[in-house]
Design a protein around this motif. Structure first.
Motif, PDB file in Angstrom:
ATOM      1  N   VAL A 161      10.947  -5.781  -4.031  1.00 43.05           N
ATOM      2  CA  VAL A 161      10.406  -4.417  -4.088  1.00 43.05           C
ATOM      3  C   VAL A 161      10.267  -3.961  -5.540  1.00 43.05           C
ATOM      4  O   VAL A 161       9.267  -3.339  -5.925  1.00 43.05           O
ATOM      5  N   PHE A 162      11.268  -4.284  -6.361  1.00 43.66           N
ATOM      6  CA  PHE A 162      11.214  -3.910  -7.779  1.00 43.66           C
ATOM      7  C   PHE A 162      10.001  -4.533  -8.464  1.00 43.66           C
ATOM      8  O   PHE A 162       9.294  -3.872  -9.242  1.00 43.66           O
ATOM      9  N   ASN A 163       9.736  -5.798  -8.177  1.00 45.12           N
ATOM     10  CA  ASN A 163       8.594  -6.482  -8.790  1.00 45.12           C
ATOM     11  C   ASN A 163       7.268  -5.866  -8.351  1.00 45.12           C
ATOM     12  O   ASN A 163       6.324  -5.780  -9.140  1.00 45.12           O
ATOM     13  N   ILE A 164       7.188  -5.455  -7.081  1.00 43.48           N
ATOM     14  CA  ILE A 164       5.971  -4.802  -6.587  1.00 43.48           C
ATOM     15  C   ILE A 164       5.739  -3.492  -7.338  1.00 43.48           C
ATOM     16  O   ILE A 164       4.624  -3.204  -7.794  1.00 43.48           O
ATOM     17  N   ILE A 165       6.799  -2.677  -7.465  1.00 45.13           N
ATOM     18  CA  ILE A 165       6.695  -1.398  -8.174  1.00 45.13           C
ATOM     19  C   ILE A 165       6.300  -1.614  -9.633  1.00 45.13           C
ATOM     20  O   ILE A 165       5.436  -0.913 -10.171  1.00 45.13           O
ATOM     21  N   LYS A 166       6.933  -2.605 -10.260  1.00 42.57           N
ATOM     22  CA  LYS A 166       6.632  -2.903 -11.656  1.00 42.57           C
ATOM     23  C   LYS A 166       5.175  -3.320 -11.834  1.00 42.57           C
ATOM     24  O   LYS A 166       4.474  -2.830 -12.735  1.00 42.57           O
ATOM     25  N   ARG A 167       4.698  -4.200 -10.943  1.00 43.44           N
ATOM     26  CA  ARG A 167       3.324  -4.701 -11.033  1.00 43.44           C
ATOM     27  C   ARG A 167       2.312  -3.580 -10.798  1.00 43.44           C
ATOM     28  O   ARG A 167       1.312  -3.462 -11.532  1.00 43.44           O
ATOM     29  N   ILE A 168       2.561  -2.742  -9.803  1.00 38.99           N
ATOM     30  CA  ILE A 168       1.644  -1.640  -9.503  1.00 38.99           C
ATOM     31  C   ILE A 168       1.595  -0.649 -10.664  1.00 38.99           C
ATOM     32  O   ILE A 168       0.520  -0.155 -11.029  1.00 38.99           O
ATOM     33  N   ASN A 169       2.738  -0.354 -11.260  1.00 39.50           N
ATOM     34  CA  ASN A 169       2.769   0.558 -12.400  1.00 39.50           C
ATOM     35  C   ASN A 169       1.921   0.041 -13.553  1.00 39.50           C
ATOM     36  O   ASN A 169       1.154   0.794 -14.162  1.00 39.50           O
ATOM     37  N   ILE A 170       2.065  -1.236 -13.851  1.00 40.41           N
ATOM     38  CA  ILE A 170       1.298  -1.828 -14.956  1.00 40.41           C
ATOM     39  C   ILE A 170      -0.192  -1.764 -14.670  1.00 40.41           C
ATOM     40  O   ILE A 170      -0.996  -1.384 -15.534  1.00 40.41           O
ATOM     41  N   ILE A 171      -0.582  -2.104 -13.430  1.00 39.13           N
ATOM     42  CA  ILE A 171      -2.004  -2.087 -13.057  1.00 39.13           C
ATOM     43  C   ILE A 171      -2.571  -0.675 -13.122  1.00 39.13           C
ATOM     44  O   ILE A 171      -3.652  -0.447 -13.696  1.00 39.13           O
ATOM     45  N   ILE A 179       0.832  -1.211   0.000  1.00 37.02           N
ATOM     46  CA  ILE A 179       0.000   0.000   0.000  1.00 37.02           C
ATOM     47  C   ILE A 179       0.862   1.254   0.000  1.00 37.02           C
ATOM     48  O   ILE A 179       0.572   2.238  -0.688  1.00 37.02           O
ATOM     49  N   TYR A 180       1.963   1.223   0.738  1.00 36.65           N
ATOM     50  CA  TYR A 180       2.871   2.370   0.788  1.00 36.65           C
ATOM     51  C   TYR A 180       3.408   2.688  -0.604  1.00 36.65           C
ATOM     52  O   TYR A 180       3.423   3.843  -1.032  1.00 36.65           O
ATOM     53  N   LEU A 229       2.575   5.965  -2.975  1.00 37.29           N
ATOM     54  CA  LEU A 229       3.708   6.760  -3.454  1.00 37.29           C
ATOM     55  C   LEU A 229       3.606   6.983  -4.963  1.00 37.29           C
ATOM     56  O   LEU A 229       3.776   8.109  -5.447  1.00 37.29           O
ATOM     57  N   ILE A 230       3.300   5.934  -5.707  1.00 39.73           N
ATOM     58  CA  ILE A 230       3.180   6.049  -7.162  1.00 39.73           C
ATOM     59  C   ILE A 230       1.984   6.914  -7.543  1.00 39.73           C
ATOM     60  O   ILE A 230       2.050   7.718  -8.481  1.00 39.73           O
ATOM     61  N   ILE A 231       0.883   6.768  -6.804  1.00 39.03           N
ATOM     62  CA  ILE A 231      -0.296   7.616  -7.050  1.00 39.03           C
ATOM     63  C   ILE A 231       0.062   9.085  -6.858  1.00 39.03           C
ATOM     64  O   ILE A 231      -0.295   9.946  -7.670  1.00 39.03           O
ATOM     65  N   PHE A 232       0.788   9.375  -5.772  1.00 40.15           N
ATOM     66  CA  PHE A 232       1.187  10.756  -5.516  1.00 40.15           C
ATOM     67  C   PHE A 232       2.093  11.288  -6.631  1.00 40.15           C
ATOM     68  O   PHE A 232       1.923  12.424  -7.096  1.00 40.15           O
ATOM     69  N   ILE A 233       3.053  10.491  -7.064  1.00 40.07           N
ATOM     70  CA  ILE A 233       3.977  10.916  -8.124  1.00 40.07           C
ATOM     71  C   ILE A 233       3.195  11.222  -9.407  1.00 40.07           C
ATOM     72  O   ILE A 233       3.455  12.219 -10.090  1.00 40.07           O
ATOM     73  N   HIS A 234       2.224  10.364  -9.716  1.00 34.32           N
ATOM     74  CA  HIS A 234       1.396  10.579 -10.907  1.00 34.32           C
ATOM     75  C   HIS A 234       0.629  11.897 -10.813  1.00 34.32           C
ATOM     76  O   HIS A 234       0.649  12.712 -11.745  1.00 34.32           O
ATOM     77  N   GLU A 235      -0.039  12.113  -9.677  1.00 33.38           N
ATOM     78  CA  GLU A 235      -0.832  13.331  -9.513  1.00 33.38           C
ATOM     79  C   GLU A 235       0.060  14.570  -9.430  1.00 33.38           C
ATOM     80  O   GLU A 235      -0.314  15.643  -9.918  1.00 33.38           O
ATOM     81  N   TYR A 287       9.519   5.179 -12.740  1.00 31.71           N
ATOM     82  CA  TYR A 287       9.779   3.760 -12.988  1.00 31.71           C
ATOM     83  C   TYR A 287      11.160   3.556 -13.612  1.00 31.71           C
ATOM     84  O   TYR A 287      11.890   2.634 -13.231  1.00 31.71           O
ATOM     85  N   PHE A 288      11.538   4.411 -14.558  1.00 32.57           N
ATOM     86  CA  PHE A 288      12.869   4.301 -15.168  1.00 32.57           C
ATOM     87  C   PHE A 288      13.973   4.516 -14.130  1.00 32.57           C
ATOM     88  O   PHE A 288      15.019   3.863 -14.164  1.00 32.57           O
ATOM     89  N   LEU A 289      13.714   5.433 -13.179  1.00 27.83           N
ATOM     90  CA  LEU A 289      14.663   5.652 -12.091  1.00 27.83           C
ATOM     91  C   LEU A 289      14.782   4.400 -11.224  1.00 27.83           C
ATOM     92  O   LEU A 289      15.894   3.999 -10.820  1.00 27.83           O
TER      93      LEU A 289
END
Length: 244
Positions: free
Chosen positions: A106-116, A25-26, A30-36, A90-92
């Motif tokens: 952690v990388f796999n979690i970030i990758k999966r969340i980005n795709i979703i 969830i964290y 974080l990704i939601i915030f970066i997007h917005e 994501y590239f970073l």
């Protein structure tokens, strides 16, 4: 910049902490915030005033203080700011991972969340980015009021397909939230169009393109109009002076 964390988000964070999914969830938030923040930053960079960011457990919302007659190209740039910042992040992360500074888990979690998030956010459903993108593209082709109606029709169709394909608790919550937003848009469509016209009556916009029309409902974004031989400003002056 004002950031508002919705109450449902706090509840979700608590549940995730108690159930052992806090890391997931964290990273999601974080990704939601970066997007917005991408929407917020790019918007203000091109003089579109963004007031605040609302963070939900399933996405975010950037609140703007801009005219409905905003140039479609500027709105498109603002819209793409979110996905741009998300991909840069994501590239970073890829660079950090490739240099062994991040665990593979952690990388796999970030990758999966980005795709979703990207897959879901670009569904042509209002108020998602995909719905807004569809609306902008239709505004370039059709009159403003018709464009809004077509966008709402497509949003309803794809929302129906979404809930038929996904029937988890989260998808049902998303369905209810999006349906509520669509219903609000439907109920407000006439008032929104009158606001669109009133902005043109009140403000002295400068449009490079001119279009001749014979109907009040055929006003388009990015165009100045001649209505049955009468200039747009004179026509709208009669309309709103009569209403006043």
């Amino acid at each position: 910049m004002k950031i508002e964390i919705h109450n449902i988000t706090y509840i979700t964070m608590l549940i995730s902490f108690l159930s052992g999914y806090f890391q997931y969830i964290y990273i999601l938030l974080l990704i939601i915030f970066i997007h917005e923040f991408g929407h917020f930053f790019i918007s203000n960079l091109i003089n579109i005033k963004a007031n605040k960011i609302i963070i939900y457990p399933f996405g975010g919302l950037t609140i703007y203080d801009s005219d409905l007659n905003l140039n479609t190209n500027k709105e498109l740039i603002s819209l793409l700011g979110g996905i741009t910042f998300q991909l840069l992040f994501y590239f970073l992360v890829v660079i950090i991972h490739n240099n062994n500074l991040m665990t593979h888990n952690v990388f796999n979690i970030i990758k999966r969340i980005n795709i979703i998030l990207i897959s879901f956010n670009f569904l042509p459903i209002l108020p998602l980015d995909g719905g807004r993108l569809l609306n902008i593209l239709l505004d370039k082709i059709f009159p403003y009021k018709l464009s809004n109606k077509l966008t709402l029709i497509v949003s309803i169709l794809f929302l129906g397909l979404f809930i038929m394909y996904k029937r988890t608790i989260l998808s049902i919550l998303l369905f209810v939230f999006l349906l509520k937003e669509i219903i609000l848009e439907i109920n407000n469509i006439d008032n929104k169009y009158m606001t669109f016209l009133f902005e043109r009556y009140k403000n002295n916009y400068s449009f490079k393109k001119i279009k001749r029309i014979n109907n009040l409902n055929k006003f388009k974004r990015d165009y100045y109009h001649i209505i049955n031989g009468v200039t747009e400003r004179k026509y709208l002056s009669k309309l709103f002076d009569r209403n006043n």
